[in-house]
Scaffold this motif. Structure first.
Motif, short mmCIF file in Angstrom:
data_model
loop_
_atom_site.label_atom_id
_atom_site.label_comp_id
_atom_site.label_asym_id
_atom_site.label_seq_id
_atom_site.Cartn_x
_atom_site.Cartn_y
_atom_site.Cartn_z
N ASN A 15 -18.97 -22.34 -10.31
CA ASN A 15 -20.06 -22.51 -11.27
C ASN A 15 -19.50 -22.62 -12.70
O ASN A 15 -18.31 -22.44 -12.92
CB ASN A 15 -21.08 -21.36 -11.16
CG ASN A 15 -20.46 -20.01 -11.44
OD1 ASN A 15 -19.69 -19.85 -12.38
ND2 ASN A 15 -20.83 -19.02 -10.61
N GLU A 16 -20.39 -22.90 -13.64
CA GLU A 16 -19.94 -23.19 -15.00
C GLU A 16 -19.21 -22.01 -15.63
O GLU A 16 -18.22 -22.19 -16.35
CB GLU A 16 -21.14 -23.60 -15.85
CG GLU A 16 -20.74 -24.09 -17.23
CD GLU A 16 -21.91 -24.69 -18.00
OE1 GLU A 16 -21.68 -25.17 -19.14
OE2 GLU A 16 -23.04 -24.70 -17.46
N THR A 18 -26.22 -31.56 -9.95
CA THR A 18 -26.86 -30.78 -8.88
C THR A 18 -27.60 -31.65 -7.88
O THR A 18 -27.87 -31.23 -6.76
CB THR A 18 -27.84 -29.78 -9.49
OG1 THR A 18 -28.81 -30.48 -10.29
CG2 THR A 18 -27.11 -28.76 -10.36
N ASN A 60 -20.57 -32.12 -12.33
CA ASN A 60 -21.10 -31.40 -11.17
C ASN A 60 -22.62 -31.57 -11.10
O ASN A 60 -23.37 -30.59 -11.23
CB ASN A 60 -20.75 -29.91 -11.26
CG ASN A 60 -19.26 -29.66 -11.28
OD1 ASN A 60 -18.61 -29.57 -10.25
ND2 ASN A 60 -18.71 -29.52 -12.49
N GLN A 91 -18.37 -24.25 -4.37
CA GLN A 91 -18.37 -24.85 -5.70
C GLN A 91 -18.22 -23.80 -6.81
O GLN A 91 -18.83 -22.74 -6.77
CB GLN A 91 -19.65 -25.64 -5.93
CG GLN A 91 -19.63 -26.48 -7.18
CD GLN A 91 -20.87 -27.36 -7.28
OE1 GLN A 91 -21.91 -27.04 -6.71
NE2 GLN A 91 -20.75 -28.46 -8.00
N THR A 139 -22.13 -30.14 -16.33
CA THR A 139 -23.18 -30.77 -15.54
C THR A 139 -22.85 -32.22 -15.23
O THR A 139 -23.19 -32.74 -14.16
CB THR A 139 -24.53 -30.68 -16.27
OG1 THR A 139 -24.82 -29.31 -16.55
CG2 THR A 139 -25.65 -31.29 -15.45
#
Length: 238
Positions: free
Chosen positions: A8-9, A28, A26, A6, A23
């Protein structure tokens, strides 16, 4: 470890809005639907309907059907899987082979069948498949009547006078035997010479009784009989 793939931001290349931020796309705490859980939640009637559409082993079709309830989407997914399986099978499949003894009897000489009206001949064709696939034999009995072949490659030809009227456009008729493993095939072609002695003597298989034609005939008795390439019997004097 399961989410190591994945992005990340900080690595994301997308631009987000306030209400649709990283968010949002994606989460969590998101747990994807698994096939076993989705199938377990179906009642028996629905499950059987899905299995009828997808089959027992097309899990892509079953998954999409169970998650979305969209039959068309599920069928499309299933077709893609089936095509991929077919391509894989074709790429790994080894074609069968087909052989026979070309000089096994007096009726099979140098790969050519020599038969007279009233005869019944048998030839064993041997198919082999390196992958161990089941083999199916066939013969062009729609073109040469009286021919048949069983599941073991045992060929039978019952020769009658009607065989002499085969329309072969002046050519010697050809027996075509095929073996197929479900994906690929092997073919053997055998020329067939037919003669009707009709009590006049012995067939002269190697004697061209009419110049320029592949004729076969007989001699003896009160003269000779010629079986011309159109398979009409004509008498002539020696």
């Amino acid at each position: 470890m399961g989410k190591s793939w994945q992005v990340n931001e900080s690595e994301s290349l997308f631009t987000y809005t306030n209400d649709r931020n990283y968010t949002f796309y994606n989460p969590t705490n998101h747990t994807p639907p698994f096939l076993t859980a989705e199938v377990a939640a179906l009642n028996n009637e629905t499950l059987q309907s899905y299995l009828t559409t997808c089959g027992q082993t097309n899990f892509a079709c079953l998954y999409d059907y169970a998650v979305t309830g969209n039959r068309q989407l599920a069928v499309t997914s299933g077709n893609i899987v089936n095509e991929a399986r077919q391509l894989h099978s074709l790429s790994t499949n080894r074609a069968p082979t087909l052989t026979y003894e070309t000089n096994q009897t007096s009726t099979v000489v140098e790969g050519t069948i020599r038969v007279m009206v009233g005869q019944t001949i048998n030839i064993q064709f041997n198919g082999s498949d390196a992958d161990g696939d089941a083999l199916t034999y066939s013969v062009n009995n729609n073109e040469i009547a009286g021919t048949s072949i069983n599941g073991s490659g045992y060929f039978t030809f019952v020769v009658t006078s009607s065989n002499l009227n085969i329309n072969v456009s002046g050519d010697v008729p050809t027996l075509i035997v095929q073996v197929i493993d479900g994906l690929a095939s092997a073919v053997v072609e055998v020329k067939v010479l037919m003669c009707d002695c009709a009590g006049n003597g012995t067939c002269l298989w190697d004697r061209p009784l009419q110049l320029g034609t592949p004729s076969y005939g007989v001699s003896g008795g009160g003269g000779a009989v010629e079986i011309r390439k159109d398979y009409k019997r004509n008498k002539f004097k020696e």
